[in-house]
Write a protein that holds these residues in place. Structure first.
Motif, PDB file in Angstrom:
ATOM      1  N   PRO A 234      -4.800  -9.322   5.798  1.00  0.00           N
ATOM      2  CA  PRO A 234      -3.643  -9.993   5.183  1.00  0.00           C
ATOM      3  C   PRO A 234      -4.013 -11.104   4.215  1.00  0.00           C
ATOM      4  O   PRO A 234      -3.373 -11.247   3.164  1.00  0.00           O
ATOM      5  CB  PRO A 234      -2.873 -10.532   6.392  1.00  0.00           C
ATOM      6  N   ALA A 235      -5.025 -11.902   4.572  1.00  0.00           N
ATOM      7  CA  ALA A 235      -5.405 -13.010   3.695  1.00  0.00           C
ATOM      8  C   ALA A 235      -5.858 -12.501   2.329  1.00  0.00           C
ATOM      9  O   ALA A 235      -5.612 -13.144   1.297  1.00  0.00           O
ATOM     10  CB  ALA A 235      -6.516 -13.829   4.351  1.00  0.00           C
ATOM     11  N   GLU A 236      -6.525 -11.349   2.322  1.00  0.00           N
ATOM     12  CA  GLU A 236      -6.973 -10.765   1.056  1.00  0.00           C
ATOM     13  C   GLU A 236      -5.795 -10.164   0.285  1.00  0.00           C
ATOM     14  O   GLU A 236      -5.629 -10.405  -0.914  1.00  0.00           O
ATOM     15  CB  GLU A 236      -8.033  -9.700   1.327  1.00  0.00           C
ATOM     16  N   ALA A 237      -4.989  -9.360   0.983  1.00  0.00           N
ATOM     17  CA  ALA A 237      -3.891  -8.659   0.309  1.00  0.00           C
ATOM     18  C   ALA A 237      -2.852  -9.601  -0.263  1.00  0.00           C
ATOM     19  O   ALA A 237      -2.310  -9.364  -1.348  1.00  0.00           O
ATOM     20  CB  ALA A 237      -3.233  -7.683   1.284  1.00  0.00           C
TER      21      ALA A 237
ATOM     22  N   THR B 188      -3.381  -9.800  -6.856  1.00  0.00           N
ATOM     23  CA  THR B 188      -3.024  -9.118  -8.096  1.00  0.00           C
ATOM     24  C   THR B 188      -3.582  -7.713  -8.017  1.00  0.00           C
ATOM     25  O   THR B 188      -4.499  -7.432  -7.224  1.00  0.00           O
ATOM     26  CB  THR B 188      -3.609  -9.810  -9.341  1.00  0.00           C
ATOM     27  N   ILE B 189      -3.068  -6.812  -8.831  1.00  0.00           N
ATOM     28  CA  ILE B 189      -3.534  -5.427  -8.795  1.00  0.00           C
ATOM     29  C   ILE B 189      -5.021  -5.352  -9.107  1.00  0.00           C
ATOM     30  O   ILE B 189      -5.771  -4.629  -8.441  1.00  0.00           O
ATOM     31  CB  ILE B 189      -2.720  -4.561  -9.780  1.00  0.00           C
ATOM     32  N   THR B 190      -5.471  -6.106 -10.089  1.00  0.00           N
ATOM     33  CA  THR B 190      -6.896  -6.069 -10.459  1.00  0.00           C
ATOM     34  C   THR B 190      -7.775  -6.535  -9.306  1.00  0.00           C
ATOM     35  O   THR B 190      -8.765  -5.883  -8.950  1.00  0.00           O
ATOM     36  CB  THR B 190      -7.144  -6.947 -11.690  1.00  0.00           C
ATOM     37  N   LYS B 191      -7.407  -7.653  -8.696  1.00  0.00           N
ATOM     38  CA  LYS B 191      -8.230  -8.214  -7.616  1.00  0.00           C
ATOM     39  C   LYS B 191      -8.206  -7.329  -6.373  1.00  0.00           C
ATOM     40  O   LYS B 191      -9.245  -7.109  -5.742  1.00  0.00           O
ATOM     41  CB  LYS B 191      -7.745  -9.619  -7.267  1.00  0.00           C
ATOM     42  N   ILE B 192      -7.035  -6.816  -6.003  1.00  0.00           N
ATOM     43  CA  ILE B 192      -6.966  -6.031  -4.773  1.00  0.00           C
ATOM     44  C   ILE B 192      -7.682  -4.700  -4.944  1.00  0.00           C
ATOM     45  O   ILE B 192      -8.279  -4.182  -3.990  1.00  0.00           O
ATOM     46  CB  ILE B 192      -5.499  -5.825  -4.310  1.00  0.00           C
ATOM     47  N   TRP B 193      -7.677  -4.146  -6.147  1.00  0.00           N
ATOM     48  CA  TRP B 193      -8.432  -2.909  -6.373  1.00  0.00           C
ATOM     49  C   TRP B 193      -9.937  -3.152  -6.290  1.00  0.00           C
ATOM     50  O   TRP B 193     -10.699  -2.286  -5.888  1.00  0.00           O
ATOM     51  CB  TRP B 193      -8.050  -2.279  -7.708  1.00  0.00           C
ATOM     52  N   GLN B 194     -10.370  -4.340  -6.666  1.00  0.00           N
ATOM     53  CA  GLN B 194     -11.792  -4.667  -6.514  1.00  0.00           C
ATOM     54  C   GLN B 194     -12.177  -4.669  -5.043  1.00  0.00           C
ATOM     55  O   GLN B 194     -13.208  -4.112  -4.658  1.00  0.00           O
ATOM     56  CB  GLN B 194     -12.085  -6.026  -7.153  1.00  0.00           C
ATOM     57  N   LYS B 195     -11.345  -5.282  -4.215  1.00  0.00           N
ATOM     58  CA  LYS B 195     -11.592  -5.271  -2.772  1.00  0.00           C
ATOM     59  C   LYS B 195     -11.479  -3.855  -2.220  1.00  0.00           C
ATOM     60  O   LYS B 195     -12.316  -3.408  -1.426  1.00  0.00           O
ATOM     61  CB  LYS B 195     -10.589  -6.200  -2.074  1.00  0.00           C
TER      62      LYS B 195
ATOM     63  N   ASP C 192      -7.979  17.423  -8.086  1.00  0.00           N
ATOM     64  CA  ASP C 192      -7.441  16.139  -8.523  1.00  0.00           C
ATOM     65  C   ASP C 192      -8.545  15.256  -9.091  1.00  0.00           C
ATOM     66  O   ASP C 192      -9.731  15.440  -8.788  1.00  0.00           O
ATOM     67  CB  ASP C 192      -6.763  15.427  -7.336  1.00  0.00           C
ATOM     68  N   LEU C 193      -8.128  14.310  -9.908  1.00  0.00           N
ATOM     69  CA  LEU C 193      -8.987  13.239 -10.409  1.00  0.00           C
ATOM     70  C   LEU C 193      -8.421  11.936  -9.866  1.00  0.00           C
ATOM     71  O   LEU C 193      -7.242  11.641 -10.069  1.00  0.00           O
ATOM     72  CB  LEU C 193      -8.980  13.212 -11.938  1.00  0.00           C
ATOM     73  N   VAL C 194      -9.243  11.149  -9.185  1.00  0.00           N
ATOM     74  CA  VAL C 194      -8.735   9.972  -8.487  1.00  0.00           C
ATOM     75  C   VAL C 194      -9.394   8.699  -9.005  1.00  0.00           C
ATOM     76  O   VAL C 194     -10.379   8.745  -9.729  1.00  0.00           O
ATOM     77  CB  VAL C 194      -8.956  10.099  -6.958  1.00  0.00           C
ATOM     78  N   GLY C 195      -8.831   7.553  -8.589  1.00  0.00           N
ATOM     79  CA  GLY C 195      -9.378   6.259  -8.989  1.00  0.00           C
ATOM     80  C   GLY C 195      -8.299   5.370  -9.571  1.00  0.00           C
ATOM     81  O   GLY C 195      -7.144   5.784  -9.767  1.00  0.00           O
ATOM     82  N   ASP C 196      -8.657   4.143  -9.865  1.00  0.00           N
ATOM     83  CA  ASP C 196      -7.727   3.152 -10.382  1.00  0.00           C
ATOM     84  C   ASP C 196      -7.267   3.546 -11.783  1.00  0.00           C
ATOM     85  O   ASP C 196      -8.009   3.447 -12.760  1.00  0.00           O
ATOM     86  CB  ASP C 196      -8.409   1.775 -10.411  1.00  0.00           C
ATOM     87  N   GLU C 197      -6.026   3.980 -11.887  1.00  0.00           N
ATOM     88  CA  GLU C 197      -5.504   4.438 -13.179  1.00  0.00           C
ATOM     89  C   GLU C 197      -5.431   3.326 -14.213  1.00  0.00           C
ATOM     90  O   GLU C 197      -5.444   3.592 -15.422  1.00  0.00           O
ATOM     91  CB  GLU C 197      -4.109   5.037 -12.997  1.00  0.00           C
ATOM     92  N   ASN C 198      -5.344   2.086 -13.742  1.00  0.00           N
ATOM     93  CA  ASN C 198      -5.168   0.978 -14.670  1.00  0.00           C
ATOM     94  C   ASN C 198      -6.440   0.634 -15.440  1.00  0.00           C
ATOM     95  O   ASN C 198      -6.362   0.000 -16.494  1.00  0.00           O
ATOM     96  CB  ASN C 198      -4.670  -0.257 -13.920  1.00  0.00           C
TER      97      ASN C 198
ATOM     98  N   ILE D  36       0.446  -2.782  -0.243  1.00  0.00           N
ATOM     99  CA  ILE D  36      -0.804  -3.520  -0.065  1.00  0.00           C
ATOM    100  C   ILE D  36      -1.576  -3.621  -1.378  1.00  0.00           C
ATOM    101  O   ILE D  36      -2.208  -4.649  -1.666  1.00  0.00           O
ATOM    102  CB  ILE D  36      -1.667  -2.866   1.035  1.00  0.00           C
ATOM    103  N   LEU D  37      -1.510  -2.576  -2.192  1.00  0.00           N
ATOM    104  CA  LEU D  37      -2.208  -2.592  -3.477  1.00  0.00           C
ATOM    105  C   LEU D  37      -1.368  -3.246  -4.569  1.00  0.00           C
ATOM    106  O   LEU D  37      -1.623  -3.065  -5.754  1.00  0.00           O
ATOM    107  CB  LEU D  37      -2.624  -1.177  -3.870  1.00  0.00           C
ATOM    108  N   ARG D  38      -0.359  -4.007  -4.163  1.00  0.00           N
ATOM    109  CA  ARG D  38       0.395  -4.959  -4.980  1.00  0.00           C
ATOM    110  C   ARG D  38       1.293  -4.341  -6.041  1.00  0.00           C
ATOM    111  O   ARG D  38       1.650  -4.996  -7.028  1.00  0.00           O
ATOM    112  CB  ARG D  38      -0.543  -5.981  -5.633  1.00  0.00           C
ATOM    113  N   LEU D  39       1.720  -3.086  -5.870  1.00  0.00           N
ATOM    114  CA  LEU D  39       2.720  -2.545  -6.780  1.00  0.00           C
ATOM    115  C   LEU D  39       4.106  -3.082  -6.438  1.00  0.00           C
ATOM    116  O   LEU D  39       4.988  -3.150  -7.291  1.00  0.00           O
ATOM    117  CB  LEU D  39       2.720  -1.010  -6.716  1.00  0.00           C
TER     118      LEU D  39
END
Length: 531
Positions: free
Chosen positions: A195-198, A204-211, A337-343, A432-435
């Motif tokens: 929770p502290a991280e999320a 933010t989307i960028t930071k949470i995707w890094q984690k 499928d092709l997966v990963g952070d679309e942003n 959790i991934l901040r959308l």
């Protein structure tokens, strides 16, 4: 009541019903029995009672709780509710969107890994009180002649970036850091989002995707060792069955061309991965049959996935590999499928030509591998990530992974409804991934009110600290006054209907599910007698 008011209310009720007429539960309306209507009323009554009692109880640790609040914070309340207890017994149908490497709890994965002396760990610096929250471990199984018997990762004699036995590293973990239990906590925390991280440090989307990405970097070295991989599959299947899931289409990442074998060498090709998956699945099915529970699990098929940071010209190797595996394992390969952070990673437009070649090559080879593409897992509007939804549909995707941004595109929603392109919606993952900050703010009701078929999915439950689908169903149910038991039933039916099962497999799966659904309704009515 005056005649005028009665007329107005009748018009109002008809207006509301017309507005909601596209919802998927209306398609299955003919199957609603009097018992289901009664069970639906019971669920709504319990939900309302808990909303005004359990969810109104504030505490220092959880101020201002509410149904559908941020999951990692609210989970301790959720598990105390009657609704959760009931939904844990619900037959969920199919799980169509789950990344295999994140489907088993971190604690269970570590438990599996600690059984094998071949697994070693390394860190970029000696682990201390000051850096334990930031230093990430790497794991790998080594050949016997390379086993290391030196100091653990908290020992001042440890040389950074060198391998140490995982068992020795655990046994000798500094007592001031918690000893062996501290080692477990450290490793597991590196494989989950807390929770502290999320909601704090990575909000933010960028930071949470890094984690989020870092959790896979840690877990992959444990999972991609054949002895652990084998038992990981078994745990995933068994935990899914116990959660009421009867069919699964996990996305397995085939980016690495070989896995580490029992000998500690990276020499196990993709076909061996599928042979093991097939064997374990059949063992589970046989065990279920012996227990008289064969109707609870029809099986699993694999969506072949790679990551969208590869160059477009590299994709041809993976599509050819996928075709070869489909020809050898026609009953196992369900899609691509092709997966990963679309942003931040490559958009689908970069892969149009190799994906079109893939479709052409399938016709040449006489195989059918549906595209099941991630698209629109973004807050963008007109960004490359948002535009992935257009390309996914133009490429003929059978389903869309997430499709979170599709609600910004009325024409695309209309196409999905008319063509039967289901959305694999992952509520807890999206939050959790901040959308979104909570479930009442999630666009799922927009999708459902527009009549788009939805397969409720869990995405990466292991990374979020749980397994199965019950929590996702819970969050959806308590976040909408319109949504009721019949809505959940429609979601479960659609998960089977829009799966990649063959026609006969689908018929059997649906028949089995309907029988279990009937028993579930009976259970709710019995439970509801005391409410």
């Amino acid at each position: 009541m005056s005649a005028a008011l009665a007329t107005y209310k009748a018009q109002r009720a008809a207006f509301i019903e017309q507005d909601r007429s596209l919802r998927r539960e209306n398609i299955w309306k003919a199957r609603r029995s009097p018992e289901e209507i009664k069970a639906d009323e019971i669920i709504r009554k319990i939900r309302a009672k808990e909303a005004s009692t359990i969810w109104k109880q504030e505490s220092d640790s959880i101020p201002h709780p509410f149904p559908g609040m941020e999951f990692l914070t609210g989970r301790s309340i959720i598990v105390k509710t009657k609704i959760y207890e009931i939904l844990a017994k619900m037959p969920k149908g199919a799980l169509l969107h789950a990344h295999f490497d994140a489907t088993v709890n971190a604690e269970k994965l570590l438990e599996l890994a600690l059984k094998h002396e071949a697994i070693h760990v390394r860190v970029p610096q000696i682990v201390t009180m000051e850096n334990i929250k930031s230093v990430l471990p790497s794991f790998r199984a080594l050949p016997r002649n390379e086993f290391v018997h030196g100091p653990g990762v908290t020992d001042q004699r440890y040389t950074p970036d060198t391998w140490a036995s995982i068992q020795r590293a655990r046994d000798t973990f500094d007592p001031s850091l918690g000893g062996p239990e501290g080692f477990d906590k450290w490793v597991c925390s590196a494989m989950i989002i807390n929770p502290a991280e999320a909601y704090g440090t990575h909000n933010t989307i960028t930071k949470i995707w890094q984690k989020f990405t870092s959790t896979f970097l840690v877990s992959t070295g444990l999972i991609r060792y054949i002895p652990v991989f084998t038992e990981f599959i078994r745990e995933f299947l068994l935990s899914s069955i116990e959660d009421g899931i009867s069919y699964i289409e996990p996305r397995i990442n085939f980016l690495s061309r070989y896995m580490v074998g029992k000998d500690g060498l990276e020499n196990v090709p993709h076909r061996e991965w599928l042979l093991i998956f097939d064997r374990v699945m059949n063992e589970v099915k046989e065990d279920m049959k012996k227990k008289g529970r064969e109707d609870e699990f029809i099986g699993a098929k694999v969506i072949y996935s790679t990551i969208r940071f590869i160059a477009p010209e590299e994709l041809d190797w993976y599509t050819e590999d996928c075709i070869a595996l489909k020809k050898e394992f026609p009953h196992l390969i369900a899609g691509f499928d092709l997966v990963g952070d679309e942003n931040v990673l490559r958009p689908l437009i970069d892969y149009i030509e190799p994906l079109q070649r893939f479709q052409s090559r399938q016709r040449e080879e006489g195989v059918d591998i549906p595209l099941v593409l991630h698209a629109g897992e973004t807050l963008g509007d007109g960004t490359e990530a948002d535009d992935n939804v257009y390309d996914a549909i133009l490429l003929g995707t059978k389903r869309i992974g997430h499709g979170y941004s599709i609600v910004k595109h009325p024409k695309l929603m209309e196409i999905c409804r008319e063509r039967g392109i289901a959305l694999e919606v992952c509520p807890i993952s999206n939050e959790i991934l901040r959308l979104t900050s909570s479930m009442p703010m999630h666009p799922l009701p927009i999708m459902m009110n527009n009549g788009i078929p939805v397969a409720l999915s869990s995405d990466d439950p292991g990374t979020f600290g749980h397994m199965g689908l019950t929590f996702d169903y819970y969050q959806v149910l308590v976040s909408s006054e319109v949504t009721g038991l019949s809505t959940l039933g429609a979601l479960a039916r659609d998960s089977i209907e829009y799966s990649n099962l063959g026609d006969e497999e689908k018929r059997v799966a649906m028949k089995n599910w309907e029988e279990r659904w009937g028993k579930f309704i009976e259970y709710i009515i019995v439970e509801g007698e005391g409410e």
